[in-house]
Scaffold this motif. Structure first.
Motif, PDB file in Angstrom:
ATOM      1  N   GLY A  62      45.164  47.201  58.166  1.00  0.00           N
ATOM      2  CA  GLY A  62      44.032  47.914  58.738  1.00  0.00           C
ATOM      3  C   GLY A  62      43.093  48.533  57.718  1.00  0.00           C
ATOM      4  N   LYS A  63      43.260  48.208  56.454  1.00  0.00           N
ATOM      5  CA  LYS A  63      42.362  48.766  55.440  1.00  0.00           C
ATOM      6  C   LYS A  63      41.834  47.637  54.570  1.00  0.00           C
ATOM      7  CE  LYS A  63      41.925  52.678  52.373  1.00  0.00           C
ATOM      8  NZ  LYS A  63      42.536  53.829  51.720  1.00  0.00           N
ATOM      9  N   LYS A  64      40.554  47.755  54.174  1.00  0.00           N
ATOM     10  CA  LYS A  64      39.991  46.711  53.316  1.00  0.00           C
ATOM     11  C   LYS A  64      40.640  46.754  51.941  1.00  0.00           C
ATOM     12  CE  LYS A  64      35.407  46.372  55.369  1.00  0.00           C
ATOM     13  NZ  LYS A  64      35.322  47.544  56.284  1.00  0.00           N
ATOM     14  N   VAL A  65      40.977  45.577  51.432  1.00  0.00           N
ATOM     15  CA  VAL A  65      41.477  45.467  50.067  1.00  0.00           C
ATOM     16  C   VAL A  65      40.407  44.750  49.265  1.00  0.00           C
ATOM     17  CG1 VAL A  65      43.367  44.708  48.614  1.00  0.00           C
ATOM     18  CG2 VAL A  65      43.788  45.233  51.022  1.00  0.00           C
ATOM     19  N   GLN A  66      39.962  45.403  48.200  1.00  0.00           N
ATOM     20  CA  GLN A  66      38.857  44.850  47.429  1.00  0.00           C
ATOM     21  C   GLN A  66      39.384  44.359  46.088  1.00  0.00           C
ATOM     22  OE1 GLN A  66      34.613  46.325  47.532  1.00  0.00           O
ATOM     23  NE2 GLN A  66      35.410  47.460  45.787  1.00  0.00           N
ATOM     24  N   PHE A  67      39.060  43.113  45.759  1.00  0.00           N
ATOM     25  CA  PHE A  67      39.643  42.502  44.564  1.00  0.00           C
ATOM     26  C   PHE A  67      38.615  42.312  43.465  1.00  0.00           C
ATOM     27  CE2 PHE A  67      42.066  41.027  48.194  1.00  0.00           C
ATOM     28  CZ  PHE A  67      43.369  41.267  47.792  1.00  0.00           C
ATOM     29  N   GLN A  68      39.090  42.531  42.240  1.00  0.00           N
ATOM     30  CA  GLN A  68      38.354  42.072  41.063  1.00  0.00           C
ATOM     31  C   GLN A  68      39.217  40.986  40.457  1.00  0.00           C
ATOM     32  OE1 GLN A  68      38.364  46.135  39.399  1.00  0.00           O
ATOM     33  NE2 GLN A  68      36.302  45.567  38.723  1.00  0.00           N
ATOM     34  N   LEU A  69      38.677  39.799  40.331  1.00  0.00           N
ATOM     35  CA  LEU A  69      39.523  38.677  39.921  1.00  0.00           C
ATOM     36  C   LEU A  69      39.115  38.119  38.575  1.00  0.00           C
ATOM     37  CD1 LEU A  69      38.426  37.987  43.171  1.00  0.00           C
ATOM     38  CD2 LEU A  69      40.699  36.973  43.051  1.00  0.00           C
ATOM     39  N   THR A  70      40.115  37.877  37.743  1.00  0.00           N
ATOM     40  CA  THR A  70      39.842  37.223  36.470  1.00  0.00           C
ATOM     41  C   THR A  70      41.056  36.393  36.080  1.00  0.00           C
ATOM     42  OG1 THR A  70      39.010  37.532  34.225  1.00  0.00           O
ATOM     43  CG2 THR A  70      40.676  39.089  34.985  1.00  0.00           C
ATOM     44  N   SER A  71      40.970  35.756  34.941  1.00  0.00           N
ATOM     45  CA  SER A  71      42.079  34.901  34.526  1.00  0.00           C
ATOM     46  C   SER A  71      42.398  35.147  33.058  1.00  0.00           C
ATOM     47  CB  SER A  71      41.709  33.437  34.735  1.00  0.00           C
ATOM     48  OG  SER A  71      42.624  32.618  34.050  1.00  0.00           O
ATOM     49  N   ALA A  72      43.672  34.946  32.714  1.00  0.00           N
ATOM     50  CA  ALA A  72      44.085  35.125  31.330  1.00  0.00           C
ATOM     51  C   ALA A  72      44.009  33.823  30.544  1.00  0.00           C
ATOM     52  CB  ALA A  72      45.516  35.663  31.283  1.00  0.00           C
ATOM     53  N   ASP A  73      43.899  32.697  31.231  1.00  0.00           N
ATOM     54  CA  ASP A  73      43.914  31.425  30.489  1.00  0.00           C
ATOM     55  C   ASP A  73      42.882  30.421  31.031  1.00  0.00           C
ATOM     56  OD1 ASP A  73      45.536  30.748  32.827  1.00  0.00           O
ATOM     57  OD2 ASP A  73      47.255  31.527  31.707  1.00  0.00           O
ATOM     58  N   VAL A  74      43.265  29.648  32.069  1.00  0.00           N
ATOM     59  CA  VAL A  74      42.340  28.645  32.610  1.00  0.00           C
ATOM     60  C   VAL A  74      41.802  29.144  33.947  1.00  0.00           C
ATOM     61  CG1 VAL A  74      43.613  26.805  31.468  1.00  0.00           C
ATOM     62  CG2 VAL A  74      44.137  27.360  33.838  1.00  0.00           C
ATOM     63  N   ILE A  75      40.961  28.326  34.592  1.00  0.00           N
ATOM     64  CA  ILE A  75      40.436  28.704  35.901  1.00  0.00           C
ATOM     65  C   ILE A  75      41.520  28.478  36.960  1.00  0.00           C
ATOM     66  CG2 ILE A  75      38.685  28.234  37.647  1.00  0.00           C
ATOM     67  CD1 ILE A  75      36.896  27.165  35.391  1.00  0.00           C
ATOM     68  N   HIS A  76      41.769  29.504  37.752  1.00  0.00           N
ATOM     69  CA  HIS A  76      42.633  29.371  38.925  1.00  0.00           C
ATOM     70  C   HIS A  76      41.787  29.761  40.138  1.00  0.00           C
ATOM     71  CE1 HIS A  76      46.271  29.398  36.278  1.00  0.00           C
ATOM     72  NE2 HIS A  76      45.536  30.213  35.557  1.00  0.00           N
ATOM     73  N   SER A  77      42.379  29.679  41.320  1.00  0.00           N
ATOM     74  CA  SER A  77      41.639  30.131  42.493  1.00  0.00           C
ATOM     75  C   SER A  77      42.596  30.852  43.437  1.00  0.00           C
ATOM     76  CB  SER A  77      40.960  28.942  43.182  1.00  0.00           C
ATOM     77  OG  SER A  77      39.978  29.407  44.068  1.00  0.00           O
ATOM     78  N   PHE A  78      42.165  32.035  43.869  1.00  0.00           N
ATOM     79  CA  PHE A  78      43.011  32.961  44.623  1.00  0.00           C
ATOM     80  C   PHE A  78      42.797  32.725  46.111  1.00  0.00           C
ATOM     81  CE2 PHE A  78      43.256  37.209  46.656  1.00  0.00           C
ATOM     82  CZ  PHE A  78      44.521  37.622  46.259  1.00  0.00           C
ATOM     83  N   TRP A  79      43.850  32.290  46.807  1.00  0.00           N
ATOM     84  CA  TRP A  79      43.659  31.867  48.205  1.00  0.00           C
ATOM     85  C   TRP A  79      44.805  32.333  49.086  1.00  0.00           C
ATOM     86  CZ3 TRP A  79      44.603  26.408  50.571  1.00  0.00           C
ATOM     87  CH2 TRP A  79      44.013  26.337  51.847  1.00  0.00           C
ATOM     88  N   VAL A  80      44.486  33.103  50.119  1.00  0.00           N
ATOM     89  CA  VAL A  80      45.450  33.492  51.140  1.00  0.00           C
ATOM     90  C   VAL A  80      44.869  33.007  52.475  1.00  0.00           C
ATOM     91  CG1 VAL A  80      46.848  35.373  52.072  1.00  0.00           C
ATOM     92  CG2 VAL A  80      45.862  35.572  49.779  1.00  0.00           C
ATOM     93  N   PRO A  81      45.151  31.766  52.863  1.00  0.00           N
ATOM     94  CA  PRO A  81      44.427  31.140  53.973  1.00  0.00           C
ATOM     95  C   PRO A  81      44.377  31.973  55.251  1.00  0.00           C
ATOM     96  CG  PRO A  81      45.927  29.562  52.956  1.00  0.00           C
ATOM     97  CD  PRO A  81      46.185  30.876  52.301  1.00  0.00           C
ATOM     98  N   ALA A  82      45.461  32.648  55.604  1.00  0.00           N
ATOM     99  CA  ALA A  82      45.474  33.383  56.874  1.00  0.00           C
ATOM    100  C   ALA A  82      44.615  34.643  56.806  1.00  0.00           C
ATOM    101  CB  ALA A  82      46.895  33.730  57.265  1.00  0.00           C
ATOM    102  N   LEU A  83      44.269  35.098  55.584  1.00  0.00           N
ATOM    103  CA  LEU A  83      43.499  36.340  55.457  1.00  0.00           C
ATOM    104  C   LEU A  83      42.069  36.112  54.974  1.00  0.00           C
ATOM    105  CD1 LEU A  83      46.215  38.674  53.913  1.00  0.00           C
ATOM    106  CD2 LEU A  83      45.515  38.497  56.301  1.00  0.00           C
ATOM    107  N   ALA A  84      41.854  35.113  54.100  1.00  0.00           N
ATOM    108  CA  ALA A  84      40.498  34.857  53.599  1.00  0.00           C
ATOM    109  C   ALA A  84      40.469  33.576  52.799  1.00  0.00           C
ATOM    110  CB  ALA A  84      40.022  36.001  52.702  1.00  0.00           C
ATOM    111  N   GLY A  85      39.272  33.011  52.689  1.00  0.00           N
ATOM    112  CA  GLY A  85      39.087  31.855  51.820  1.00  0.00           C
ATOM    113  C   GLY A  85      39.247  32.247  50.367  1.00  0.00           C
ATOM    114  N   LYS A  86      39.028  31.279  49.498  1.00  0.00           N
ATOM    115  CA  LYS A  86      39.404  31.479  48.101  1.00  0.00           C
ATOM    116  C   LYS A  86      38.251  31.945  47.225  1.00  0.00           C
ATOM    117  CE  LYS A  86      40.695  27.287  48.654  1.00  0.00           C
ATOM    118  NZ  LYS A  86      39.934  26.945  49.877  1.00  0.00           N
ATOM    119  N   THR A  87      38.612  32.552  46.118  1.00  0.00           N
ATOM    120  CA  THR A  87      37.655  32.900  45.069  1.00  0.00           C
ATOM    121  C   THR A  87      38.265  32.492  43.744  1.00  0.00           C
ATOM    122  OG1 THR A  87      36.860  34.765  46.367  1.00  0.00           O
ATOM    123  CG2 THR A  87      36.324  34.759  44.023  1.00  0.00           C
ATOM    124  N   ASP A  88      37.463  31.865  42.879  1.00  0.00           N
ATOM    125  CA  ASP A  88      37.976  31.407  41.589  1.00  0.00           C
ATOM    126  C   ASP A  88      38.207  32.584  40.655  1.00  0.00           C
ATOM    127  OD1 ASP A  88      37.604  28.971  42.699  1.00  0.00           O
ATOM    128  OD2 ASP A  88      36.046  28.288  41.306  1.00  0.00           O
TER     129      ASP A  88
END
Lengths: 618, 339
Positions: B157-183
C-alpha cells in the motif's frame, strides 16, 4: 551500348569453378547470393532448432550458459546479416535488371565485390565456432557486455560484420544507380514494377543505415582491440551510445528486410489474380513513407533505457504512424484480389499466407509502440513473437513466394508444385505453432535469451508446443531443399512466361540469356508486358536495332580483394600485424590493378545473339 | 482450399486451448495478473491496444476470407477480370480510420508515459537504490540505512521509488506482477516506482542479456504489511548484535569472518562484492535459483560456477574442509530476521 564502333574484343569466358569466382553477371551473382544465403539460413535454422531443444522442457541442461548465448547470438546475427540480406540481394540481382530492361547492373564489378565481401565476412564470423567460441553478447551486442565482458567471439562479430557490411553497402549503391540510370526507354518511375520500387527504397535505406552500424562496429573494435573507452562509463564513456547507433541502423534494417517482401507480394498477387495492382500510386507512396518513417523510430527499441517520458512519447507516437502506410498496403492488396481470378499456385499461397501473418506482426508492433506497455513486453518472448511474425511471417514468406515465382526465370525450371504445397503448409503451420504461443510466454513472465525457465508457473506447455512447431518449420524447409534437388534433376523446359505475368522479365527466355535483352525494349505503360498483351502484340517493341552487345569482363579481383580483407580480419582479431599487412597488400594491389589496367569489356557478336534468340524460341 | 479452411478453424482452438491450459499464469509472476497500480495501468493499455487491433484484424480477415472464397478461379473460367486502377474514396477511408484509431490509442499512451515517469518526495515513498551485478541484485534503503541482497522487502500500500544502476553490464529490473522493467545502466541512474497492494512474494527477473547466467538472475519482492515492514527494518538494524545459536554456528561465524566477509556483508559489516547475507536464513531460494536447504547451500559454497556459470564467487570446495563448510552452512542458516 550495342553496335558502337570499337573492334569486338574476344570474349574471355571461364567455365566451372573459375566462372563462378570471376563472374560479374548479375544473374549468376544472384544465384551465388541465393546459395550462400541458403547455406547460412540452414546454419541459422539449425541454431534455432538447438535453442528450441534446450527450451522444450524446463531445467534442461543441454546448452546452458555461454553456449546458449552463443547459439542465440549466432542465430540472430546469421539470420539477419547472412541469410535474410543475401536472399533479398539474390532476388534483387535476379529480377531488378530484367524488370527495368537493362543488360546488367550499373557496376557489375562492384556487384561481384559486394557478394564476395559479404560471403567472406560471413565465413569469418562463422569460423569463430572452431576458434575458441562464437560471439555470445547477443546479436545486438550491447556494450559493455560486448566491449569488456565477452571473449574473443565478439572480435569475430565485429570484423565479420564489418567486412560483410561493406559488401551490402556497395550492393545498395549499385542498385540505386542501376534503377536511376538504366531503365529502358519509356519506363518512367511511375511505371516501375513494385518490386523494383521496393528494391530502390531498400537500397536507399541501406545507403543511409549501414554507415551507422559501420561506425558503431568501429567504436566497438577500438574499445576491444586498442583499449579505447567509448563504452566504458567509468572512464567517461557512454554505453547508451552503442544502443542508439545500433538501432539507428537496426530499425531501418527491419524495413530493408521487409520492403522487398512487400514488392514480391505486389508482383505475385496481380499475376495470380490477373488484375493490375490496386492503387499503384498509393502503394508507391506508402513504400516511400515507410522507408522515411523507418529512420524516425529507432528509440522504440530503447523505451526501458531511461530516455525520459518526452523521448519515449515522441518515439512511441511516431512508431504508431507506420501502421498507416502499412495498412494502406494491406487493403490495396486485398482489393487487388477483389474481383480477380485467383490461382492458388505455391507462390500465391505464400503471398496469401503472408497477409494474416504479417497483419498480426504489424498489430503487435503497434502494441509495442506504447512505451508503458512496452515496459512489460520489452526483452520478453512477446518481442520474440512479434519480430518473428514480421521477419519470418512477413519477409521469409515473401521471399519463398518470390523464389517460387521467379525460379523459372533464374534457373529455367519450374519448382514442383505438389512439393511446393507441402513445403508451404508445413512451414506455415509450423511457424504459427512456434511463435503464436510465444506472445503469451512473454506476458506470463518469460524474458528472452534465457536458457531455462521455472516449472510450475504456466510456461511448460507453450514452450513444448513452440518446439514442436520449430521442428515442423524445419521439415518445411527440408521439403523446399528436396524440391530444389528434384527440380534441378529435370531438364530446363520453363517457358518464357509460365505464369501469364505482366512485367518485362517475362518477355525474355527462361533462364535469361547472358545479355538479357537482345534489343532494349520500349515500355509503353505500367506492367509493360501486360500492356503489349492487351494491345494484341506477341512481343515487345524494340527501342534499338539488333547489334553486337557490349558486356563487362569477368574478373577475379573482387574475390581476391575479399580474401585479402578476410586475412586482414584474422590479423586484427589475433593482433598479428603480419597478417594485417598481407591482407592489406592483397587488397591494395587488387585496387591498383583495377584502377590502372584498362578493361574495355567485350562484345557479343550479332550472329551469336541471333543464334541464341532462335534457340530460345525453339 | 480445404487446407486453408482447416487452418482457420484450428488457430482459434489452439489459442483457446492455451488459455485454458495456462490461465493467466502464475499470480506472482504474470504481467496479465497485476498486483499493483503500475502493472494495472500497463495492463489496461495492453488491453485497449489489443481490442483495437483485434477489431482491425477481424475486418481484415473478413475481407480476406470473402475475397479468397468468392474470387478464386473456377474450373473453365476464362476472360480477363476488369483491370481496376484504384479508388480514391477507399484509399481515403483506409487512411482516415487508422488515423482515428491511433489517436484513440496515442492519447492515453502519452498520458501514462508521463504519469509513470513521475518522481515523488521522499516522505511519501520508500526509497530503494537498486544496483545490479552479474548475476545478483543489491538493494539499499538509503533513508532507512538498511541493505539487503536478492530479497527486496517492501510495505504494501505504499509507493516504492527506485534509483537503479549497475556495477558491471546493463541489466534490466523486472517484476512483472508489479511493474514493467527499467534498465540498469552502469554509470547512470534510472528512476521508476511501483506499489504492491497485497502481501506476497513476487518474482523478479533480469530482462537484459547480461552474461552466461542471465537466465538465473532471479530475485524476490517480499511485500508485507507496513507494521511487519517496520519490524523487519528494526531487526535488520539490530542484526549486528546477533550471536550464533550453536557452537557449530560459532565456528561457522569465525570461518565466515575469515573467508567470506571481504565480499559479503552481515549486519552492516563486510564487503559489497557479493550479496548482503544479513537475512540469508529467511530466503526461500539459494542464489535466487536453488531450493533453500542446507545441502544446496553447501553445494553452492563448494562450486558456485556449476550452479551459476560466470559469477564472481570462487569455489571453496578445495579451500575449506567439508566439516568447515558444514559449520559455515549452520551459521548462514541461522542468519534469520523473521523468526
Amino acid at each position: 551500348m550495342a553496335g558502337h564502333g570499337h573492334v569486338a574484343h574476344s570474349p574471355k569466358r571461364h567455365t566451372g569453378l573459375m566462372d563462378w569466382l570471376t563472374t560479374v553477371d548479375h544473374k549468376k551473382i544472384g544465384i551465388l547470393y541465393l546459395v550462400a544465403g541458403g547455406f547460412f539460413f540452414l546454419l541459422g535454422g539449425l541454431e534455432a532448432i538447438l535453442i528450441r531443444i534446450q527450451l522444450m522442457y524446463p531445467d534442461s541442461k543441454i546448452f546452458i550458459g555461454a553456449t546458449f548465448n552463443e547459439l542465440t547470438t549466432m542465430h540472430g546475427t546469421t539470420m539477419i546479416f547472412l541469410a535474410a540480406m543475401p536472399v533479398i540481394f539474390a532476388l534483387m540481382n535476379a529480377v531488378v535488371p530484367l524488370q527495368i530492361g537493362a543488360r546488367d547492373v550499373a557496376f557489375p564489378f562492384l556487384n561481384s565485390l559486394g557478394f564476395w565481401l559479404f560471403f567472406m565476412g560471413g565465413l569469418l564470423l562463422n569460423t569463430s565456432w572452431f576458434l575458441g567460441g562464437a560471439p555470445d553478447a547477443g546479436w545486438t551486442a550491447y556494450a559493455p557486455l560486448s566491449s569488456a565482458f565477452s571473449g574473443r567471439g565478439v572480435d569475430f562479430y565485429v570484423l565479420g560484420l564489418q567486412i560483410a557490411g561493406i559488401g551490402t553497402w556497395l550492393g545498395g549503391i549499385n542498385f540505386l544507380v542501376t534503377i536511376i540510370n538504366m531503365r529502358a526507354p519509356g519506363l518512367s518511375f511511375m511505371r516501375l514494377p513494385m518490386f523494383t520500387w521496393t528494391a530502390f527504397i531498400t537500397s536507399t535505406l541501406v545507403l543511409f543505415a549501414f554507415p551507422a552500424i559501420t561506425v558503431s562496429l568501429v567504436l566497438l573494435m577500438f574499445d576491444r582491440l586498442f583499449g579505447a573507452n567509448f563504452f566504458d562509463a567509468a572512464a567517461g564513456g557512454n554505453e547508451v551510445i552503442w544502443e542508439h547507433l545500433f538501432w539507428i541502423f537496426g530499425h531501418p534494417e527491419v524495413y530493408i528486410l521487409i520492403l522487398p517482401a512487400f514488392g514480391v507480394i505486389s508482383e505475385v498477387m496481380p499475376t495470380f489474380s490477373k488484375k493490375r495492382l490496386f492503387g499503384y500510386s498509393a502503394m508507391v507512396f506508402s513504400t516511400v513513407l515507410i522507408g522515411f518513417l523507418g529512420f524516425m523510430v529507432w528509440a522504440h527499441h530503447m523505451f526501458t533505457v531511461g530516455l525520459g517520458p518526452v523521448a519515449n512519447a515522441i518515439f512511441g507516437v511516431a512508431t504508431m504512424l507506420i501502421a498507416i502506410p502499412t495498412g494502406i498496403k494491406i487493403f490495396n492488396w486485398l482489393f487487388t484480389l477483389w474481383g480477380g481470378h485467383i490461382r492458388f499456385t505455391t507462390a500465391m499461397l505464400y503471398a496469401v499466407g503472408f497477409i494474416p501473418t504479417f497483419v498480426i506482426g504489424g498489430m503487435t508492433g503497434v502494441m509495442l509502440a506504447i512505451p508503458t506497455a512496452d515496459y512489460q513486453y520489452h526483452d520478453t518472448y512477446f518481442v520474440i513473437a512479434h519480430f518473428h511474425y514480421v521477419i519470418v511471417g512477413g519477409m521469409v514468406l515473401g521471399l519463398f513466394s518470390g523464389l517460387y515465382y521467379w525460379w523459372p526465370k533464374m534457373f529455367g525450371r519450374m519448382l514442383n508444385e505438389t512439393l511446393g504445397k507441402w513445403n508451404f503448409w508445413t512451414f506455415f503451420i509450423g511457424f504459427h505453432l512456434t511463435f503464436f504461443p510465444q506472445h503469451f510466454l512473454g506476458l506470463l513472465g518469460m524474458p528472452r535469451r534465457v536458457f531455462t525457465y521455472q516449472a510450475g508457473v504456466g510456461l511448460e506447455s507453450m514452450n513444448f508446443i513452440s518446439t514442436i512447431g520449430a521442428f515442423l518449420m524445419g521439415v518445411g524447409f527440408i521439403i523446399f531443399i528436396w524440391n530444389v534437388i528434384v527440380t534441378n534433376s529435370k531438364k530446363k523446359d520453363a517457358p518464357a512466361d509460365p505464369w501469364d505475368a505482366r512485367t518485362l522479365e517475362w518477355t525474355i527466355a527462361s533462364p535469361a540469356p547472358e545479355y538479357n535483352f537482345a534489343q532494349t525494349p520500349l515500355v509503353r505503360g505500367l506492367d509493360a508486358l501486360w500492356t503489349e498483351k492487351m494491345a494484341g502484340n506477341k512481343k515487345m517493341t524494340p527501342a534499338e536495332p539488333l547489334g553486337e552487345i557490349h558486356m563487362p569482363s569477368a574478373s577475379i579481383l573482387p574475390f581476391l580483394m575479399s580474401v585479402g580483407l578476410f586475412i586482414a580480419g584474422y590479423g586484427f582479431i589475433y593482433h598479428m600485424y603480419v597478417l594485417i599487412g598481407v591482407g592489406a597488400v592483397i587488397v591494395v594491389s587488387c585496387m591498383f590493378t583495377r584502377s590502372f589496367k584498362d578493361d574495355p569489356g567485350w562484345h557479343v557478336p550479332i550472329d551469336e545473339v541471333e543464334r541464341t534468340e532462335k534457340e530460345a524460341r525453339a | 482450399m480445404s487446407g486453408w479452411k482447416n487452418l482457420c478453424r484450428l488457430l482459434p482452438i489452439v489459442a483457446l486451448a492455451m488459455f485454458v491450459l495456462t490461465g493467466c499464469g502464475d499470480p506472482y509472476l504474470s504481467a496479465l495478473d497485476p498486483k499493483g497500480p503500475v502493472a494495472e495501468s500497463q495492463l489496461s493499455l495492453i488491453k485497449l491496444s489489443f481490442y483495437i487491433m483485434l477489431g482491425v484484424f477481424i475486418v481484415v480477415m473478413v475481407i480476406f476470407t470473402y475475397v479468397l472464397v468468392k474470387f478464386r478461379k473456377r474450373p473453365g473460367q476464362t476472360g480477363i477480370p476488369k483491370q481496376v486502377e484504384g479508388n480514391h474514396k477507399l484509399e481515403i477511408i483506409w487512411t482516415t480510420i487508422p488515423i482515428i484509431l491511433l489517436l484513440v490509442l496515442a492519447i492515453p499512451t502519452v498520458i501514462t508515459t508521463f504519469d509513470l515517469a513521475e518522481k515523488f518526495p521522499s516522505e511519501d515513498v520508500v526509497n530503494v537504490k537498486v544496483t545490479a551485478h552479474q548475476f545478483w541484485w543489491e538493494f539499499d534503503y538509503p533513508d532507512l540505512e538498511v541493505s539487503t541482497g536478492q530479497d527486496l522487502y517492501i510495505p504494501t500500500g505504499k509507493k516504492v521509488q527506485f534509483q537503479l544502476t549497475s556495477a558491471d553490464v546493463i541489466h534490466s529490473f523486472w517484476v512483472p506482477a508489479l511493474a514493467g522493467k527499467t534498465d540498469t545502466n552502469p554509470g547512470m541512474v534510472n528512476h521508476m516506482w511501483f506499489q504492491a497492494d497485497q502481501p506476497g512474494v513476487y518474482q523478479g527477473k533480469c530482462a537484459e542479456l547480461c552474461g552466461p547466467s542471465h537466465a538465473l538472475m532471479d530475485f524476490k519482492v517480499v511485500a508485507v504489511s507496513p507494521e511487519e515492514f517496520d519490524t523487519w527494518v528494526g531487526k535488520m538494524k539490530a542484526a549486528a548484535e546477533r550471536t550464533p545459536a550453536t557452537a557449530t554456528a560459532q565456528q561457522g561465524q569465525e570461518i565466515f569472518n575469515k573467508s567470506c566477509l571481504g565480499c559479503h556483508a552481515v549486519g552492516g559489516q563486510g564487503g559489497k562484492m557479493g550479496p548482503n547475507l544479513t537475512a540469508f536464513g529467511d530466503r526461500d531460494k539459494v542464489a535466487g535459483i536453488l531450493e533453500y536447504n542446507k545441502e544446496n547451500i553447501a553445494a553452492w559454497i563448494h562450486d558456485p560456477q556449476s550452479k551459476k556459470p560466470g559469477n564472481l564467487m570462487p569455489a571453496f570446495g578445495d579451500k575449506l574442509s567439508d566439516q568447515e563448510i558444514d559449520s559455515l552452512v549452520e551459521y548462514l542458516d541461522g542468519l534469520k530476521i523473521n523468526e
